[in-house]
Design an enzyme around this catalytic site. Sequence first.
Site, PDB file in Angstrom:
ATOM      1  N   ASP A 220      25.041  61.893  41.317  1.00 54.57           N
ATOM      2  CA  ASP A 220      24.496  60.527  41.265  1.00 54.57           C
ATOM      3  C   ASP A 220      25.601  59.476  41.214  1.00 54.57           C
ATOM      4  OD1 ASP A 220      25.412  61.151  38.745  1.00 54.57           O
ATOM      5  OD2 ASP A 220      23.876  59.997  37.719  1.00 54.57           O
ATOM      6  N   ASP A 298      29.645  68.116  27.242  1.00 58.66           N
ATOM      7  CA  ASP A 298      30.547  66.950  27.174  1.00 58.66           C
ATOM      8  C   ASP A 298      30.849  66.539  25.730  1.00 58.66           C
ATOM      9  OD1 ASP A 298      27.898  66.237  27.181  1.00 58.66           O
ATOM     10  OD2 ASP A 298      28.165  64.422  28.385  1.00 58.66           O
TER      11      ASP A 298
END
Length: 454
Positions: A220, A298
């Site tokens: 994206d 993350d």
Amino acid sequence: MRKHHLTGLIVVSFLSWAIVIYFILEGPHGNRISLLKSPDIDEKLVVLEEKIKEELKANEVVRSKLHQAIELRIKEKEKAIEDEKRKIQIEEVYKVESAEKEKIKAISAHSDSAIAVLVFACNRVTVVRCLDQLLKYRPSPEKFPIIVSQDCQHEATANAIRAYGDQIFHIQQPDQSEIQIPPKEKKFKGYFKIARHYGWALNQTFFNFNFNNVIIIEDDLDVSPDLFEYFLGTLPILLADPTLWCVSAWNDNGKLGLIQQDAPHLLHRTDFFPGLGWMLTKNTWLELAPKWPRSYWDDWIRQPEQRRGRACIRPEISRTRTFGKIGVSNGLFYEKYLKYIHLNDKFVPFTQLNLTYLLQDNYDVQFVKSVYESMVVTYQELKANSIVTDGPVRIPYYTKDKYKRTAKMLGLMDDFRSGVPRTGYRGVVSFFYNNRRVYLAPNANWKGYDITWS
Ligand SMILES: *[C@@H]1O[C@H](CO)[C@@H](O)[C@H](O)[C@H]1NC(C)=O
Ligand SMILES: *[C@@H]1O[C@H](CO)[C@@H](O)[C@H](O)[C@H]1NC(C)=O
């Protein structure tokens, strides 16, 4: 077998029904007339009616069981056909992929300096928006082979990727089994899938295809015209400095109004792992791969056990921007912050620039000097633009709450991960406001991040 058995059951029930009727009509003594003449004819008729009803009910049960059995058989047949089709599909994908993988390996074998561009895709056909830009700006297919790793086996997305032919490589994460997820975390299933996909695809890229360096791109992202030049120019610094462990294309505070717009060449060090378009070396992956987490990779990578005091390079002006995603990412977060990040549109020849100022020994001396020699101001003074001197200024913070309050007022991201504020370096958040460099900074005798700050 089962069908025969049920047919038998029907025959048997019909027969028993006939026998019962026979006995009722004939009576035990074979006197047919007695029924008509009998005084309790009504009672007998009622009994007869009840018997018939019972038989009908029993027949209905048998019929519905038979029906169920037939449906089950049809479903089993259909499933077997589906399974067979799927197997053939997987075999085909595997065949195509083996050929694809040989081609990818040939590229890394041919040149150690090739940097793999690993694009993560799943079920969004909008990956083409990202791929179109990567192909438009890519300086060389040999130097930057693009590998699209797809999870989810979403057919429409797979077709969209295949349409690029041999401009890119397409591989698919084969393990589509259900992941065991603690009940409390069921709604975060997407994060488990992403972590599994990353682990697999990075292993493939480093250990199977044998690349030494990888640029990780999500499906994206819009990218800047100089994205490849940026990574190419910063790679020597990343390799030369063991206190660095990534280069990211992203500035978490990269909104217009917080960046120095005339400084697209400017780069920084940050203790906060930004992700969103980033470069990783094989050495770092060798360290992370064996302990790669099952989810939330993350935030995991930002923990002190993984980061081990190392920093990333990040740009003043972002080289990526997310165009938004449905699914795992938080839509609110996108609306509130991500969509305002400014994407750089000027080409900076990073490979021609002297970037040695980013090496820790050079950078820290300069940075500490600039931060702690700057004039202390208040938020109100900065906001009102009433500061008379030129040069950078500093707004001190001593507590988490003060940090958060000031960050919020300035429009900076105000969250922490493992105690590190976004874009922070040595506790300092550096940004540009009303035409000057501003440091939101702790005391000069700062002792390190407090991981309880969140
Ligand atoms: C990736 O490779 C490492 C090192 O060989 C291994 O420990 C790890 O389990 C692998 N991960 C996946 C997801 O295959
Ligand atoms: C690059 O910049 C550094 C200062 O950061 C300087 O010492 C060095 O000589 C420069 N190198 C070149 C090739 O200009």
